[in-house]
Write a protein that holds these residues in place. Structure first.
Motif, short mmCIF file in Angstrom:
data_model
loop_
_atom_site.label_atom_id
_atom_site.label_comp_id
_atom_site.label_asym_id
_atom_site.label_seq_id
_atom_site.Cartn_x
_atom_site.Cartn_y
_atom_site.Cartn_z
N VAL A 5 0.86 -1.44 0.04
CA VAL A 5 0.09 0.07 0.11
C VAL A 5 0.98 1.15 -0.06
O VAL A 5 1.78 1.33 0.99
CB VAL A 5 -0.81 0.07 1.24
CG1 VAL A 5 -1.78 1.28 1.17
CG2 VAL A 5 -1.96 -1.15 1.30
N ILE A 6 0.81 2.34 -0.97
CA ILE A 6 1.21 3.46 -1.09
C ILE A 6 0.58 4.36 -0.63
O ILE A 6 -0.66 4.38 -1.11
CB ILE A 6 1.93 3.89 -2.64
CG1 ILE A 6 2.71 2.51 -2.94
CG2 ILE A 6 2.55 5.01 -2.47
CD1 ILE A 6 3.04 2.69 -4.51
N SER A 7 1.15 5.25 0.34
CA SER A 7 0.12 6.28 0.88
C SER A 7 1.14 7.55 0.98
O SER A 7 2.31 7.44 0.71
CB SER A 7 -0.43 6.22 2.10
OG SER A 7 0.51 5.78 3.04
N GLU A 17 3.54 0.23 2.85
CA GLU A 17 3.38 -0.65 3.85
C GLU A 17 3.43 -2.04 2.95
O GLU A 17 2.55 -2.22 2.15
CB GLU A 17 2.60 -0.36 4.78
CG GLU A 17 2.93 1.09 5.51
CD GLU A 17 1.55 1.17 6.46
OE1 GLU A 17 0.55 1.23 5.99
OE2 GLU A 17 1.98 1.81 7.52
N PHE A 18 3.80 -3.17 3.61
CA PHE A 18 3.54 -4.54 3.21
C PHE A 18 2.46 -5.13 4.21
O PHE A 18 2.94 -5.18 5.47
CB PHE A 18 4.69 -5.23 3.00
CG PHE A 18 4.40 -6.47 2.34
CD1 PHE A 18 3.88 -6.75 1.13
CD2 PHE A 18 4.77 -7.87 3.18
CE1 PHE A 18 3.61 -8.00 0.45
CE2 PHE A 18 4.39 -9.07 2.57
CZ PHE A 18 3.75 -9.23 1.10
N LEU A 19 1.15 -5.41 3.78
CA LEU A 19 0.38 -5.98 4.51
C LEU A 19 -0.01 -7.35 4.47
O LEU A 19 0.09 -7.81 3.33
CB LEU A 19 -1.01 -4.97 4.43
CG LEU A 19 -0.76 -3.42 4.67
CD1 LEU A 19 -2.24 -2.90 4.43
CD2 LEU A 19 -0.48 -3.11 6.05
N ASP A 20 -0.36 -8.05 5.47
CA ASP A 20 -0.77 -9.50 5.12
C ASP A 20 -2.21 -9.54 4.88
O ASP A 20 -2.92 -8.45 4.81
CB ASP A 20 -0.62 -10.30 6.57
CG ASP A 20 -1.39 -9.92 7.60
OD1 ASP A 20 -2.34 -9.41 7.49
OD2 ASP A 20 -1.00 -10.60 8.82
N GLN A 21 -2.83 -10.71 4.80
CA GLN A 21 -4.03 -10.87 4.31
C GLN A 21 -5.25 -10.10 5.27
O GLN A 21 -6.46 -10.05 4.90
CB GLN A 21 -4.42 -12.47 4.13
CG GLN A 21 -4.32 -13.24 5.20
CD GLN A 21 -4.56 -14.57 5.06
OE1 GLN A 21 -5.38 -14.85 3.81
NE2 GLN A 21 -4.26 -15.58 5.89
N GLU A 23 -4.82 -7.36 6.63
CA GLU A 23 -4.22 -6.00 6.64
C GLU A 23 -3.45 -5.62 7.63
O GLU A 23 -3.40 -4.33 8.45
CB GLU A 23 -5.36 -4.95 6.46
CG GLU A 23 -6.27 -5.58 5.12
CD GLU A 23 -6.71 -4.39 4.36
OE1 GLU A 23 -6.72 -3.27 4.75
OE2 GLU A 23 -7.15 -4.70 3.41
N GLN A 24 -2.63 -6.31 8.40
CA GLN A 24 -1.80 -6.02 9.42
C GLN A 24 -0.62 -5.92 8.67
O GLN A 24 0.01 -6.41 8.07
CB GLN A 24 -1.68 -7.43 10.40
CG GLN A 24 -2.89 -7.54 11.07
CD GLN A 24 -3.50 -6.65 11.93
OE1 GLN A 24 -2.51 -6.25 12.89
NE2 GLN A 24 -4.68 -6.21 12.07
#
Length: 113
Positions: A5-7, A17-21, A23-24
């Motif tokens: 996710v780019i913000s 951020e690299f998030l798991d399934q 969204e953690q």
């Protein structure tokens, strides 16, 4: 499914951020002056995360575990969350290795009117 996710930070710099399934947060990094540089780092992560030697396992002062993911030239691409034990850190590294190359990229910097 895991994703990047780019913000933007409040100071206007880009971050990913690299998030798991669920969204953690797994790992991330900020401080990029433009989105193109942020995207370039994500592409580098997708390549470098396949090699175990790119994960530098670390410990905090209170003996908790984390890792830095580095590129071939030694640049830190991402810094993980802090984990209470080594086994959890290793499980997360395996997750990153198996999912990051195919992970989608969501861009939250685009304005919707």
């Amino acid at each position: 499914m895991e994703k990047f996710v780019i913000s933007k930070n409040t100071n206007g710099e880009f971050k990913y951020e690299f998030l798991d399934q669920f969204e953690q947060l797994i790992f991330g990094k900020s401080g990029y002056k433009n989105k193109a540089m942020c995207l370039k780092v994500i592409e580098s992560i997708k390549r470098n995360a396949q090699e175990d030697s790119k994960f530098f396992r670390k410990r905090t002062a209170d003996n908790k575990c984390y890792y830095n993911l580095k590129s071939s030239n030694g640049q830190i691409l991402g810094i993980s969350e802090i984990y209470t034990d080594k086994a959890t850190r290793e499980d997360i590294i395996q997750l990153v290795k198996s999912t990051s190359a195919g992970a989608a990229i969501q861009d939250y910097t685009k304005k919707i009117f």
